[in-house]
Design a protein around this motif. Structure first.
Motif, mmCIF file in Angstrom:
data_model
loop_
_atom_site.group_PDB
_atom_site.id
_atom_site.type_symbol
_atom_site.label_atom_id
_atom_site.label_comp_id
_atom_site.label_asym_id
_atom_site.label_seq_id
_atom_site.Cartn_x
_atom_site.Cartn_y
_atom_site.Cartn_z
ATOM 1 N N SER A 307 35.575 37.966 30.193
ATOM 2 C CA SER A 307 34.578 37.552 31.238
ATOM 3 C C SER A 307 33.310 36.654 30.305
ATOM 4 C CB SER A 307 33.751 38.860 31.456
ATOM 5 O OG SER A 307 33.479 39.717 30.314
ATOM 6 N N ARG A 312 28.714 42.651 32.406
ATOM 7 C CA ARG A 312 28.572 43.138 33.574
ATOM 8 C C ARG A 312 29.043 42.236 34.596
ATOM 9 N NH1 ARG A 312 22.680 45.965 34.008
ATOM 10 N NH2 ARG A 312 22.970 47.357 32.282
ATOM 11 N N SER A 315 33.047 43.843 39.492
ATOM 12 C CA SER A 315 33.779 44.812 39.210
ATOM 13 C C SER A 315 35.267 44.548 39.917
ATOM 14 C CB SER A 315 32.833 45.747 39.761
ATOM 15 O OG SER A 315 33.128 45.842 41.287
ATOM 16 N N SER A 316 35.267 43.664 40.651
ATOM 17 C CA SER A 316 36.911 43.311 41.206
ATOM 18 C C SER A 316 37.676 43.230 40.224
ATOM 19 C CB SER A 316 36.719 42.147 42.306
ATOM 20 O OG SER A 316 36.099 41.110 41.760
ATOM 21 N N ASN A 317 37.310 42.695 38.922
ATOM 22 C CA ASN A 317 38.170 42.234 38.031
ATOM 23 C C ASN A 317 38.478 43.342 37.018
ATOM 24 O OD1 ASN A 317 38.041 39.049 38.010
ATOM 25 N ND2 ASN A 317 35.878 39.542 37.546
ATOM 26 N N TYR A 318 37.883 44.308 37.277
ATOM 27 C CA TYR A 318 38.024 45.476 36.192
ATOM 28 C C TYR A 318 39.589 46.068 36.289
ATOM 29 C CZ TYR A 318 32.754 45.529 35.910
ATOM 30 O OH TYR A 318 31.615 45.339 35.832
ATOM 31 N N ARG A 322 41.410 45.864 32.470
ATOM 32 C CA ARG A 322 41.693 47.267 32.088
ATOM 33 C C ARG A 322 42.989 47.252 31.549
ATOM 34 N NH1 ARG A 322 40.488 50.342 35.749
ATOM 35 N NH2 ARG A 322 38.450 51.146 35.437
ATOM 36 N N ASN A 354 31.350 46.194 31.028
ATOM 37 C CA ASN A 354 32.522 46.005 32.308
ATOM 38 C C ASN A 354 32.967 47.277 32.700
ATOM 39 O OD1 ASN A 354 32.139 43.175 32.225
ATOM 40 N ND2 ASN A 354 33.770 42.943 30.874
ATOM 41 N N GLY A 355 32.067 48.314 33.075
ATOM 42 C CA GLY A 355 32.396 49.483 33.588
ATOM 43 C C GLY A 355 32.997 50.377 32.866
#
Length: 430
Positions: A307, A312, A315-318, A322, A354-355
């Motif tokens: 990123s 931050r 979130s579509s990438n998370y 992961r 990133n979540g």
């Protein structure tokens, strides 16, 4: 560093990573069943025998102002290390370590203590000294080449200092190591730790030790439990901010009797050696799925390549990130486990970047790694104990294996003493 606030994402320390285009700055046992005693005066066969009174444990011997204490040998330690036998396959050591090691209200410190208990793992927590210094006393800190009280990671709230004390206390009793991440985490500009002299490092280390050894005086919390260890004896290694400044740190570390340093950037997955008399245990380049380059074995460096330093990102990438982070850790593990058995070092931060996907990746990786035969999840301290128990000639043979290289002929052949020619009839070996 874009996307990182001074008190937020950078709080627990960053590293230096391998990445696209170049290095990226980123910073018990169960009791036995008791039988009944033989009948005798005062004994009634239908009544259970009275349990013997438990032995009284000696109270801790307070050190200094009582911030730390001597409570005896550290509990929950593995058996004393022994040298490898001839032809024996080396264990696969995996060391999970945490830079900063502060609890900032996100529950990550207790989360990973619980995970460690579930998998019989020990870890190293590199505590930042400032995390035990209240902000109201910030002028006690005199960082080399920086203004009095300055810190690039800020200070914890009083409540978070108390939480950090709680979990550092618990971590040590559960067998984990407490190292140091020093104090103010200066990575850029003229005041960067990369520009510090040996004298600067000596001052920084003494201050880091002082903040741990004197938190009661600095906070006024004299009724708060003391830490259960003598920090002067506990502290045998650390990791520098952003993996900078090792060359000038090492002479001081050696003078202080430190046994290892974990500050080298971009190490290879090979067996370690000493540098300036101190074990050099670097973060390592590991495969990065979907790329031809390797990434440093640290959560932030994976983030930096996913990123672009943003903590931050959308979130579509998370989910994909992961999975990629988890696969990267597991690929690094497998490469060592299936070939040269080099120890695998992983660095982390108690952050929810990133979540929180990197915390999930570390947890999933540890769970999968722990299921393999011959794996030992240990602290850096426990690992250097093992290194120091080995025959230097055996360690030299292990260092002879390159990244991803299997021992020629297998371990039973590779780790055997070389056969020397027998003496001839005349008595002299030819």
């Amino acid at each position: 560093m874009s996307g990182i606030s001074r008190r937020g994402a950078a709080r627990l320390g960053l590293g230096v990573g391998i990445g696209a285009a170049a290095a990226t700055l980123a910073g018990c046992g169960s009791g036995e069943e008791q039988g009944r005693p033989p009948a005798g005066p005062g004994h009634h066969p239908d009544r259970p025998a009275a349990a013997p009174a438990p032995a009284k444990k000696a109270p801790p011997r307070l050190i200094g102002d009582g911030s730390t204490s001597y409570t005896g040998r550290q509990p929950n330690q593995p058996a004393a290390p022994v040298a490898l036998e001839v032809g024996q396959t080396p264990p696969q050591f995996v060391i999970f370590s945490w830079d900063g090691a502060g609890e900032v209200g996100n529950g990550l410190f207790p989360r990973f203590l619980e995970l460690a208990r579930e998998h019989d793992a020990h870890m190293t927590f590199f505590l930042s000294g400032l995390y035990l210094l209240p902000e109201s006393k910030k002028r006690l800190y005199r960082p080399p080449n920086n203004p009095v009280g300055a810190s690039d990671i800020g200070y914890l709230t009083d409540g978070h200092v108390k939480e950090t004390l709680k979990y550092v206390h618990q971590a040590w009793l559960e067998g984990h190591e407490i190292g140091t991440h020093f104090n103010g985490h200066f990575c850029g500009g003229p005041g960067s730790v990369g520009n510090w002299s040996a004298a600067h490092w000596r001052s920084e280390i003494e201050q880091a030790r002082s903040f741990v050894k004197s938190w009661r005086s600095n906070t006024g919390w004299h009724d708060h439990p003391s830490l259960p260890f003598d920090y002067d004896q506990e502290l045998i290694g650390g990791r520098t901010p952003c993996l900078l400044g090792q060359d000038n740190l090492l002479p001081v570390a050696r003078e202080l009797g430190w046994r290892y340093d974990a500050s080298s950037p971009g190490g290879l997955q090979r067996w370690p050696d000493k540098k300036q008399g101190v074990w050099d245990l670097p973060l390592q380049g590991i495969p990065f799925p979907g790329h031809r380059f390797e990434v440093l074995s640290m959560d932030y460096n994976i983030l930096a390549n996913q990123s672009k330093n943003s903590t931050r990102a959308p979130s579509s990438n998370y989910p994909g990130w992961r999975t990629q982070a988890t696969q990267s850790y597991l690929a690094g593990f497998r490469r060592a486990y299936e070939t040269n058995r080099a120890p695998f070092f992983i660095g982390n931060h108690f952050e929810e970047w990133n979540g929180g996907i990197y915390m999930d990746a570390v947890e999933e990786s540890l769970k999968q790694i722990a299921d393999h035969k011959d794996v030992r999840l240990v602290s850096f301290r426990q690992f250097v104990d093992w290194l120091d128990a080995q025959d230097p000639a055996v360690l030299a043979k292990l260092r002879g294996l390159e990244v991803g290289e299997r021992p020629p002929g297998g371990w039973s052949a590779y780790l055997r003493p070389e056969k020397r020619p027998k003496a001839g009839a005349g008595g002299a070996a030819k």
